[in-house]
Scaffold this motif. Sequence first.
Motif, PDB file in Angstrom:
ATOM      1  N   ALA A  69       8.139   3.786  -1.207  1.00  0.00           N
ATOM      2  CA  ALA A  69       6.750   4.164  -0.973  1.00  0.00           C
ATOM      3  C   ALA A  69       6.010   3.041  -0.268  1.00  0.00           C
ATOM      4  CB  ALA A  69       6.077   4.508  -2.292  1.00  0.00           C
ATOM      5  N   GLU A  70       6.279   1.851  -0.700  1.00  0.00           N
ATOM      6  CA  GLU A  70       5.583   0.689  -0.138  1.00  0.00           C
ATOM      7  C   GLU A  70       5.872   0.571   1.363  1.00  0.00           C
ATOM      8  OE1 GLU A  70       6.979  -3.033  -1.732  1.00  0.00           O
ATOM      9  OE2 GLU A  70       6.250  -4.007   0.106  1.00  0.00           O
ATOM     10  N   ASN A  71       7.167   0.714   1.695  1.00  0.00           N
ATOM     11  CA  ASN A  71       7.538   0.570   3.097  1.00  0.00           C
ATOM     12  C   ASN A  71       6.953   1.681   3.964  1.00  0.00           C
ATOM     13  OD1 ASN A  71       8.901  -1.836   3.335  1.00  0.00           O
ATOM     14  ND2 ASN A  71      10.817  -0.956   2.554  1.00  0.00           N
ATOM     15  N   PHE A  72       6.950   2.896   3.430  1.00  0.00           N
ATOM     16  CA  PHE A  72       6.376   3.992   4.209  1.00  0.00           C
ATOM     17  C   PHE A  72       4.889   3.773   4.418  1.00  0.00           C
ATOM     18  CE2 PHE A  72      10.119   6.779   3.639  1.00  0.00           C
ATOM     19  CZ  PHE A  72      10.198   7.234   4.937  1.00  0.00           C
ATOM     20  N   SER A  73       4.207   3.350   3.395  1.00  0.00           N
ATOM     21  CA  SER A  73       2.760   3.205   3.569  1.00  0.00           C
ATOM     22  C   SER A  73       2.459   2.014   4.464  1.00  0.00           C
ATOM     23  CB  SER A  73       2.061   3.116   2.204  1.00  0.00           C
ATOM     24  OG  SER A  73       1.992   1.788   1.794  1.00  0.00           O
ATOM     25  N   LYS A  74       3.279   0.957   4.364  1.00  0.00           N
ATOM     26  CA  LYS A  74       3.118  -0.159   5.296  1.00  0.00           C
ATOM     27  C   LYS A  74       3.313   0.326   6.729  1.00  0.00           C
ATOM     28  CE  LYS A  74       5.815  -3.576   4.009  1.00  0.00           C
ATOM     29  NZ  LYS A  74       6.554  -4.848   4.000  1.00  0.00           N
ATOM     30  N   ALA A  75       4.370   1.130   6.888  1.00  0.00           N
ATOM     31  CA  ALA A  75       4.697   1.600   8.228  1.00  0.00           C
ATOM     32  C   ALA A  75       3.554   2.396   8.823  1.00  0.00           C
ATOM     33  CB  ALA A  75       5.952   2.468   8.180  1.00  0.00           C
ATOM     34  N   LEU A  76       2.932   3.203   7.983  1.00  0.00           N
ATOM     35  CA  LEU A  76       1.911   4.097   8.517  1.00  0.00           C
ATOM     36  C   LEU A  76       0.540   3.438   8.615  1.00  0.00           C
ATOM     37  CD1 LEU A  76       2.678   7.578   6.974  1.00  0.00           C
ATOM     38  CD2 LEU A  76       2.682   6.956   9.378  1.00  0.00           C
ATOM     39  N   PHE A  77       0.199   2.616   7.598  1.00  0.00           N
ATOM     40  CA  PHE A  77      -1.215   2.245   7.501  1.00  0.00           C
ATOM     41  C   PHE A  77      -1.527   0.767   7.692  1.00  0.00           C
ATOM     42  CE2 PHE A  77      -0.566   6.053   4.816  1.00  0.00           C
ATOM     43  CZ  PHE A  77      -1.198   6.939   5.663  1.00  0.00           C
ATOM     44  N   ILE A  78      -0.553  -0.112   7.568  1.00  0.00           N
ATOM     45  CA  ILE A  78      -0.850  -1.534   7.728  1.00  0.00           C
ATOM     46  C   ILE A  78      -0.786  -1.891   9.202  1.00  0.00           C
ATOM     47  CG2 ILE A  78      -0.189  -3.884   7.103  1.00  0.00           C
ATOM     48  CD1 ILE A  78      -1.097  -2.256   4.728  1.00  0.00           C
ATOM     49  N   GLN A  79      -1.758  -2.659   9.639  1.00  0.00           N
ATOM     50  CA  GLN A  79      -1.794  -3.000  11.049  1.00  0.00           C
ATOM     51  C   GLN A  79      -0.729  -4.022  11.379  1.00  0.00           C
ATOM     52  OE1 GLN A  79      -5.945  -3.921  11.628  1.00  0.00           O
ATOM     53  NE2 GLN A  79      -6.254  -1.728  12.018  1.00  0.00           N
ATOM     54  N   GLY A  80      -0.250  -3.935  12.619  1.00  0.00           N
ATOM     55  CA  GLY A  80       0.801  -4.861  13.020  1.00  0.00           C
ATOM     56  C   GLY A  80       0.735  -5.125  14.497  1.00  0.00           C
ATOM     57  N   GLY A  81       1.835  -5.589  15.053  1.00  0.00           N
ATOM     58  CA  GLY A  81       1.877  -5.901  16.472  1.00  0.00           C
ATOM     59  C   GLY A  81       1.311  -7.281  16.735  1.00  0.00           C
TER      60      GLY A  81
END
Lengths: 299, 353
Positions: A69-81
């Motif tokens: 769950a953590e990884n999916f939510s990171k993937a979708l909602f945490i900013q990156g790049g």
Amino acid sequence: MTAAADPVLVATSRVRRKLSWQTIADHAILIAGSLLMILPVFAAFMTIGASDVDISRHGMQFTDGSHLAENFSKALFIQGGFTGAITGSTMLLNSFILGIGFAIGKIVFGMMAAYAIVYFRLRFATFAFWVIFTTLLLPLEVRILPTYEVVHGMGLINTYTGLIVPLVASATATFFFRQFFLSIPEELVEAARIDGAGPVKFFIDILVPLSRTMIAAIFIIMFVYGWNQYLWPTLITTDEAMFTLVRGIKQIYQSIDGGSDIPEFGRALALAFIAILPPVLVVVIFQSWFVKGLVESDK
Amino acid sequence: MVHVALKSISKVYPNGVRAVHPTSFDIDEGEFIVLVGPSGCGKSTLLRMIAGLEEITEGELSIAGRVVNDIDPAQRDIAMVFQNYALYPHMTVYNNMAYGLRNRGMAKAAIDDAVTTAATMLNLTEFLSRRPSQLSGGQRQRVAMGRAIVRNPALFLFDEPLSNLDAKLRGQMRIEIKALQRRLGVTSVYVTHDQVEAMTMADRIIVLNGGRIEQIGTPAEVYHQPASTFVASFMGAPPMNLLPAHYNGNGRVHLSETVHIEAPVTADYSGQIKLGVRPENVGIVDPAHPDALRFDLEFVEELGAGRLLHGKLGDSGLIVHIPHTDPIPGGDVYVGLPKSALVMFNHETGMRL
Ligand SMILES: Nc1ncnc2c1ncn2[C@@H]1O[C@H](COP(=O)(O)OP(=O)(O)OP(=O)(O)O)[C@@H](O)[C@H]1O
Ligand SMILES: [Mg+2]
């Protein structure tokens, strides 16, 4: 009763056994093929559940589901790049805009061009068709530099228009719709003329509904094609807010690569997994529509 | 009253094919005209020019007193029934019938009225919500008829509407169409290559050959008084017997050196002719009869309602139709050619004398 006394029985059971061997062989091949396709996805999915530390140390993981769950939510909602201005969900949205815009653009322009070529007595209709057709020999990859130059000159870098329009300009859909329109009986066109349907009415009331199956088929192909575009989006989008998923996964992975942290493998894998889903869904949903259209269709 | 008038209408296709030579005829109000002829004779072309689906190369066409050469099919106040029905596959029966009316901007209630009336007339009420693909051939044909009826047109046009149906249904639909046309009193032009349809449905038949009119006349005229050998052999199954003969203006027709009979008409002509006689008008006669002709019977074809005797009269083939109640003649057979049933044709031109 012995088997020898009943040749018919022997014959039928032999036929049955032969059939079942063939069935088993067929299924074995199909199952092997399916596994070949599914296992990497499955492995990726299972690995998403593990922590980045475990992944970078031991490679693929199959037992640890705690970080899913953590990884999916990171993937979708945490900013990156690099700039930290992009989330997975923005990229997902961009991908949808590209896929749907591209597919709809293809269908609309393809249908209209085919309509003009097939139904109007244009002097150079055949010539025009072949000119359009030759664009099949010039996919975007071949003309990518001049096209970039044009798009750049029009100030369309980092816009959806710049992303979609150059991809739309090719003959595939026009070709398919032309072939389809040619198969529609002439009498139907004449009946519509007598019924007082002008060119626009005929197109909307008769041609579009009759083409449903064709539209569904082309939508599937074009959406998946647009979704999976890599080269052109890479070239035309420099602003990370415009990134599509397929192009962006690498970016997120890279940005972390540059830092001192452990690469966020789980997050990248989750993103890759998400990127697979929409094309699969489109195929599943439109396929049934497509098949239904095929079965029901009668001209 | 003249309802449709064709004045020297001709058609040359862009590829140079002259499908219809200048053709003129008038159609009276309420008349049922059948265009008949062999494949490729220009029937469809002529009909499609009347419909406005094909441009008229030369000549003038008027419908209900209005010259319509340059008027769109939708504005010509016509309805057309096509060979393959041409129903819209994605629309229900109701919408198939209503579509043309909607395009005319007719009010919803009036459309509903027209469609319901037509559906009742054609026994289609229970199928109104079905798609064409869920109907049988005969039902589709009726929907196509319904679509034509609801428009309440000045002119019905049919292009071989029954040729996709099986023989039995064709016979049935033929009667239905004819009855419907009688009831509605709508002027109709009907194209077919089936001479039975032509005979049974027409008020007047127009026989076409090679883009030209061979004959215009009532079914009886066309059948009994064919204008040419072409019409004689095209209409009727089996066709009219055409015997080579000689006529020298003295009132006798010479079938051979020795055999001659009285000529049916006196014509200002002498030379080779074809003598025409319908198989059912040839009678088996007593050898003692003064005009008895020796007939070499070769074989008998049983039709149920009658029999066809195939044989030779001198050197030329002759078919005789006898009722099933008559015995099959045995031994030497003699036939008589009644004068009133004979027609003479010019051997060269094929025209009736
Ligand atoms: N679009 C066209 N272009 C050129 N020639 C045509 C065209 N349509 C028909 N013709 C020719 O015109 C002639 C008459 O054709 P038409 O279709 O009127 O025949 P028809 O009497 O209806 O025959 P059928 O009983 O087979 O339907 C034919 O020789 C045909 O080849
Ligand atoms: Mg025809």
